[in-house]
Write a protein that holds these residues in place. Structure first.
Motif, short mmCIF file in Angstrom:
data_model
loop_
_atom_site.label_atom_id
_atom_site.label_comp_id
_atom_site.label_asym_id
_atom_site.label_seq_id
_atom_site.Cartn_x
_atom_site.Cartn_y
_atom_site.Cartn_z
N MET A 15 0.83 -1.20 0.00
CA MET A 15 0.00 0.00 0.00
C MET A 15 0.88 1.27 0.00
O MET A 15 0.60 2.23 -0.73
CB MET A 15 -0.92 0.04 1.22
CG MET A 15 -1.86 1.23 1.20
SD MET A 15 -2.87 1.36 2.65
CE MET A 15 -3.89 -0.07 2.50
N ILE A 16 1.97 1.29 0.73
CA ILE A 16 2.86 2.45 0.77
C ILE A 16 3.54 2.64 -0.59
O ILE A 16 3.61 3.76 -1.10
CB ILE A 16 3.90 2.30 1.89
CG1 ILE A 16 3.20 2.41 3.25
CG2 ILE A 16 4.98 3.35 1.77
CD1 ILE A 16 4.10 2.15 4.42
N TYR A 17 4.02 1.56 -1.19
CA TYR A 17 4.63 1.67 -2.52
C TYR A 17 3.62 2.16 -3.54
O TYR A 17 3.94 2.97 -4.41
CB TYR A 17 5.22 0.33 -2.96
CG TYR A 17 6.40 -0.12 -2.14
CD1 TYR A 17 7.35 0.78 -1.70
CD2 TYR A 17 6.58 -1.46 -1.83
CE1 TYR A 17 8.43 0.38 -0.95
CE2 TYR A 17 7.66 -1.88 -1.09
CZ TYR A 17 8.57 -0.95 -0.65
OH TYR A 17 9.65 -1.36 0.09
N THR A 18 2.41 1.71 -3.46
CA THR A 18 1.36 2.14 -4.39
C THR A 18 1.06 3.63 -4.19
O THR A 18 0.90 4.37 -5.17
CB THR A 18 0.08 1.31 -4.17
OG1 THR A 18 0.40 -0.08 -4.27
CG2 THR A 18 -0.98 1.66 -5.19
N LEU A 19 0.96 4.06 -2.96
CA LEU A 19 0.71 5.49 -2.69
C LEU A 19 1.86 6.37 -3.17
O LEU A 19 1.64 7.44 -3.75
CB LEU A 19 0.46 5.71 -1.20
CG LEU A 19 -0.89 5.23 -0.66
CD1 LEU A 19 -0.95 5.41 0.84
CD2 LEU A 19 -2.01 5.97 -1.33
#
Length: 147
Positions: A15-19
């Motif tokens: 989720m952090i990489y996607t954001l």
């Protein structure tokens, strides 16, 4: 190889990489949009400057004739001393025209100056010398300055 190994992935990293990736894409696309918008504004500004009516000979002739009629109506004998007396006695009335186009008599230079808007924010100042022929003023173009 890699298929057999068990990956250890913590739940929040995807989720952090996607954001972060989404934020980078959003920043790049907004920067490109800003460049295109500024390019469009520049093109419209340039088009306005090119198509703007910049210098009108008719306006100059009109201003010169208005100044001539003002001088002839306020003096009995047209000569340099009478002209100097007329404009030095009422310095607020030596300007004829509006804010964009006007003519005035410069006492210090002993010339008539026509001031005109030129391409938006610039001002064109035409200087005219004069002499007297048959009781009328003859204006002679001298120079132009752009400010």
């Amino acid at each position: 190889m890699f298929w057999g190994e068990k990956r250890i992935l913590k739940k929040g990293f995807v989720m952090i990489y996607t954001l972060i990736l989404g934020l980078i894409i959003l920043l790049v696309s907004s920067y490109i949009f800003m460049l295109e918008a500024s390019k469009k504004v520049y093109i419209l500004d340039y088009k306005k400057n090119v198509t703007e009516k910049i210098y009108s000979r008719e306006t100059t002739n009109y201003l010169l004739s208005q100044m001539n009629s003002y001088i002839l109506s306020n003096t009995n004998n047209v000569n340099k001393s009478e002209l100097y007396k007329l404009f030095s006695s009422s310095p607020d009335k030596n300007k004829i025209g509006n804010n964009d186009y006007f003519i005035y008599y410069s006492i210090y230079e002993d010339t008539f100056i026509i001031s005109q808007s030129y391409r938006g924010n610039r001002i064109k100042r035409d200087t005219y010398n004069y002499n007297f022929i048959d009781g009328k003023i003859n204006y002679m173009y001298f120079s132009s300055k752009y400010q």
